[in-house]
Design a protein around this motif. Structure first.
Motif, short mmCIF file in Angstrom:
data_model
loop_
_atom_site.label_atom_id
_atom_site.label_comp_id
_atom_site.label_asym_id
_atom_site.label_seq_id
_atom_site.Cartn_x
_atom_site.Cartn_y
_atom_site.Cartn_z
N ILE A 94 2.15 -12.70 -4.12
CA ILE A 94 1.90 -12.46 -5.54
C ILE A 94 1.46 -11.01 -5.66
O ILE A 94 0.56 -10.56 -4.94
N VAL A 95 2.08 -10.28 -6.56
CA VAL A 95 1.67 -8.91 -6.83
C VAL A 95 1.54 -8.78 -8.35
O VAL A 95 2.37 -9.28 -9.10
N LEU A 96 0.46 -8.15 -8.79
CA LEU A 96 0.26 -7.98 -10.23
C LEU A 96 -0.56 -6.73 -10.51
O LEU A 96 -1.32 -6.26 -9.66
N SER A 97 -0.38 -6.21 -11.71
CA SER A 97 -1.14 -5.06 -12.17
C SER A 97 -1.82 -5.40 -13.48
O SER A 97 -1.30 -6.18 -14.29
N LEU A 98 -2.99 -4.82 -13.69
CA LEU A 98 -3.74 -4.98 -14.93
C LEU A 98 -3.49 -3.73 -15.75
O LEU A 98 -3.97 -2.64 -15.41
N GLN A 145 0.81 -1.22 0.00
CA GLN A 145 0.00 0.00 0.00
C GLN A 145 0.85 1.27 0.00
O GLN A 145 0.47 2.27 -0.60
N SER A 146 1.99 1.22 0.62
CA SER A 146 2.81 2.43 0.73
C SER A 146 3.80 2.59 -0.42
O SER A 146 4.18 3.71 -0.75
N SER A 147 4.19 1.48 -1.07
CA SER A 147 5.34 1.57 -1.97
C SER A 147 5.12 1.04 -3.38
O SER A 147 5.97 1.28 -4.25
N TYR A 148 4.02 0.31 -3.64
CA TYR A 148 3.84 -0.23 -4.98
C TYR A 148 3.39 0.87 -5.92
O TYR A 148 2.40 1.56 -5.66
N GLU A 149 4.10 1.05 -7.04
CA GLU A 149 3.86 2.17 -7.93
C GLU A 149 3.05 1.75 -9.16
O GLU A 149 3.02 0.57 -9.53
N SER A 150 2.40 2.72 -9.77
CA SER A 150 1.66 2.45 -11.00
C SER A 150 2.64 2.19 -12.14
O SER A 150 3.85 2.45 -12.02
N GLN A 151 2.10 1.69 -13.26
CA GLN A 151 2.93 1.32 -14.41
C GLN A 151 4.03 0.34 -14.00
O GLN A 151 5.16 0.40 -14.47
N ALA A 152 3.66 -0.60 -13.13
CA ALA A 152 4.63 -1.57 -12.63
C ALA A 152 4.72 -2.74 -13.61
O ALA A 152 3.87 -3.61 -13.64
N THR A 153 5.74 -2.76 -14.42
CA THR A 153 5.99 -3.87 -15.33
C THR A 153 6.36 -5.10 -14.50
O THR A 153 6.61 -5.02 -13.29
N GLU A 158 10.01 -14.46 -9.01
CA GLU A 158 9.98 -14.69 -10.45
C GLU A 158 8.90 -13.80 -11.07
O GLU A 158 7.79 -13.73 -10.56
N ASP A 159 9.23 -13.12 -12.16
CA ASP A 159 8.26 -12.25 -12.80
C ASP A 159 7.46 -13.01 -13.85
O ASP A 159 7.86 -14.08 -14.30
N PHE A 160 6.30 -12.46 -14.24
CA PHE A 160 5.46 -13.09 -15.25
C PHE A 160 4.64 -12.03 -15.97
O PHE A 160 4.42 -10.93 -15.46
N THR A 161 4.20 -12.39 -17.17
CA THR A 161 3.29 -11.55 -17.94
C THR A 161 2.22 -12.44 -18.55
O THR A 161 2.39 -13.66 -18.68
N GLY A 162 1.09 -11.84 -18.91
CA GLY A 162 0.01 -12.60 -19.54
C GLY A 162 -1.11 -11.68 -19.97
O GLY A 162 -0.97 -10.45 -19.90
N GLY A 215 -4.86 -4.27 -20.80
CA GLY A 215 -5.16 -5.60 -21.27
C GLY A 215 -4.13 -6.65 -20.90
O GLY A 215 -4.34 -7.84 -21.13
N ARG A 216 -2.99 -6.22 -20.35
CA ARG A 216 -1.94 -7.15 -19.96
C ARG A 216 -1.99 -7.42 -18.45
O ARG A 216 -2.53 -6.63 -17.68
N ILE A 217 -1.37 -8.52 -18.07
CA ILE A 217 -1.11 -8.82 -16.67
C ILE A 217 0.39 -8.75 -16.48
O ILE A 217 1.15 -9.42 -17.18
N GLU A 218 0.84 -7.91 -15.55
CA GLU A 218 2.27 -7.77 -15.27
C GLU A 218 2.46 -8.02 -13.78
O GLU A 218 1.87 -7.34 -12.94
N GLY A 219 3.28 -9.01 -13.42
CA GLY A 219 3.42 -9.30 -12.00
C GLY A 219 4.64 -10.12 -11.67
O GLY A 219 5.51 -10.38 -12.50
#
Length: 227
Positions: A113-117, A74-82, A159-163, A120-124
């Motif tokens: 697990i942390v991810l951003s939408l 909540q304090s540190s995760y930034e937007s546009q997080a690839t 480990e990072d992932f995309t989808g 149309g992509r999933i980046e996490g």
């Protein structure tokens, strides 16, 4: 937004030109007074990000580690997080969780697990044995390459992932309280035949119960689809 009860929460969020339906709930292990799982959502700059943490129970302070990861999110995760930034976030979070658990809770750690939408992509990224899987015409395991140990707070390697989520797909992000009890094909059938995401979450929580109707572990579930 973090939830420790089995009340199902749902909403619609916009990210770029896409709208996502999200429903989630967390059920506490039967005969336990605390839930070691945490679900958190964060909206910023027209995006939505999701965190799921499952604290390890070995030291009895898994809930402290999971909440520390949620607080750091909540304090540190930034937007546009690839995905690469998500991985970096979890690596940095390892020290934040370690510091939060200093003292009585020293040695406690958590999956994450942390991810951003994003458009149309999933980046996490992920560390531990919670999982994120997209169900649809085929099954796509976003977290298939993750490492179970070490967890966050104990030298985690993320480990990072995309989808992507296509129309008709459902992404399920859940702790091992679900995956250890319910087979993937049963999860797939449940979420793809549900009348809505609320029902999908309710089905999965029910399927995670023992034959006696109990939860033998904390169970947290997030379901996501295109609106």
């Amino acid at each position: 937004m973090s939830h420790a009860a089995a009340e199902i929460t749902s909403d619609v969020f916009k990210s770029g030109g896409h709208s996502y339906k999200i429903a989630y709930a967390s059920a506490t292990k039967s005969r336990s007074s605390k839930n070691d799982d945490v679900i958190a959502l964060k909206e910023q700059d027209g995006e939505v990000s999701i965190l799921l943490a499952d604290g390890a129970t070995g030291f009895g302070f898994g809930h402290v580690a999971a909440q520390a990861l949620s607080d750091y999110f909540q304090s540190s995760y930034e937007s546009q997080a690839t995905s690469r930034k998500a991985k970096r976030f979890l690596i940095d979070a390892d020290e934040a969780v370690r510091q939060a658990c200093a003292g009585e809770a020293e040695g406690a750690d958590t999956t994450g697990i942390v991810l951003s939408l994003l458009n149309g992509r999933i980046e996490g990224a992920s560390a531990g044995d919670s999982q994120a899987i997209v169900f649809g015409s085929s099954t796509y395991q976003l977290t298939g390459k993750q490492r179970r140990k070490p967890r966050i707070g104990n030298g985690a390697y993320a480990e990072d992932f995309t989808g992507r989520i296509a129309p008709g797909d459902v992404m399920v992000v859940a702790s091992d309280g679900l995956w250890n009890r319910v087979k993937l094909d049963h999860v797939s059938k449940a979420v793809l035949t549900a009348s809505g995401l609320d029902q999908a979450v309710a089905k999965l929580l029910s399927m995670a119960r023992t034959s006696a109707g109990k939860f033998d572990d904390d169970v947290s579930v997030v379901c996501v689809s295109l609106a």
